[in-house]
Every structure is written in C-alpha cells, then in structure tokens.
Design a protein around this motif. Structure first.
Motif, PDB file in Angstrom:
ATOM      1  N   ARG A   1      -1.274   8.616  -6.304  1.00 50.38           N
ATOM      2  CA  ARG A   1      -2.101   9.254  -5.269  1.00 50.38           C
ATOM      3  C   ARG A   1      -3.217  10.070  -5.908  1.00 50.38           C
TER       4      ARG A   1
ATOM      5  N   ILE B   1      -6.442   0.863   2.336  1.00 51.34           N
ATOM      6  CA  ILE B   1      -6.187   2.235   2.796  1.00 51.34           C
ATOM      7  C   ILE B   1      -6.588   2.368   4.260  1.00 51.34           C
TER       8      ILE B   1
ATOM      9  N   THR C   1       0.836  -1.207   0.000  1.00 47.55           N
ATOM     10  CA  THR C   1       0.000   0.000   0.000  1.00 47.55           C
ATOM     11  C   THR C   1       0.869   1.254   0.000  1.00 47.55           C
TER      12      THR C   1
ATOM     13  N   VAL D   1      -5.900   7.685  -6.998  1.00 51.49           N
ATOM     14  CA  VAL D   1      -6.680   7.237  -5.836  1.00 51.49           C
ATOM     15  C   VAL D   1      -7.652   8.334  -5.407  1.00 51.49           C
TER      16      VAL D   1
ATOM     17  N   LEU E   1      -5.343  -1.945  -4.133  1.00 55.12           N
ATOM     18  CA  LEU E   1      -6.029  -0.670  -3.908  1.00 55.12           C
ATOM     19  C   LEU E   1      -7.110  -0.379  -4.939  1.00 55.12           C
TER      20      LEU E   1
ATOM     21  N   LEU F   1       1.374   4.029  -3.002  1.00 51.97           N
ATOM     22  CA  LEU F   1       0.994   5.422  -2.746  1.00 51.97           C
ATOM     23  C   LEU F   1       2.185   6.372  -2.702  1.00 51.97           C
TER      24      LEU F   1
END
Length: 112
Positions: A22, A80, A12, A25, A61, A16
């Motif tokens: 990012r 997350i 994760t 996401v 994710l 990220l």
C-alpha cells in the motif's frame, strides 16, 4: 460481475492487503519511480521490495519497465478504480447503518 472481473478484484485486494505494498502504491500515485527510489523508505533489501512489486505487477496494479539497468515503476489506476467502484456500492448501506445508530443513541440520550 463476470468471473474475470471478480478474479481481478480478488487480486487487487490481495495485493493491497500488505502495508508495504500500500505504501508503494501511495508513492507511485505521485508518479513514476525507480525500484531504488521505492526501496529507500523501507528497512528491507531491494530483492524484498522487488518481490512486493512483483505481487503488485501480477495483480495489474503496477507496470514495471526495464530501461538499461534500471527498473521504472508506474501505477495502473484501472484496477484500483474497479475496486473503488465495487466498494462504493456498499457506501449507502453503511451510511444508513451509521445514521440508524446515531438516531438510536440520540433517542437513548433523550430518554435519560
């Protein structure tokens, strides 16, 4: 924390660690989007965005579903949440450190 949970946490944070991922996401937090929709704000090819999505998918994710000729992407929140839960264990430590710093600085100001 189990070895498997630590491996998921590592995946994760690794996924990220990139600003483009990012941003993807963040966009997917608003809801499902196609690969083309996700690629629009970036100055890169669909292939490059697809590679970012693969990293996010490999980390668990993002779910990618092919419908006809279009790939639809959806955020998976569980990894997350696990990262947030892990980080929250250190929140009180940092709050205590900042409070101590504030007290120290206030004491120095009052001594001047």
């Amino acid at each position: 924390m189990t070895v498997q949970q630590m491996a998921q946490l590592d995946a994760t944070f690794s996924a990220l660690s990139d600003g483009t991922r990012r941003a993807i996401v963040t966009r997917l937090a608003d809801g499902e989007a196609t690969l083309s929709d996700l690629a629009t704000p970036f100055d890169m090819s669909l292939t490059a965005v697809s590679k970012h999505l693969r990293v996010l998918s490999d980390a668990g994710l993002v779910d990618i579903e092919k419908r006809g000729r279009t790939r639809h992407c959806r955020l998976r929140g569980a990894p997350i949440k696990e990262a947030v839960d892990w980080l929250s264990k250190y929140e009180s430590f940092w709050i205590d450190r900042f409070d101590a710093l504030a007290r120290h600085l206030a004491k120095e100001d009052s001594e001047k």
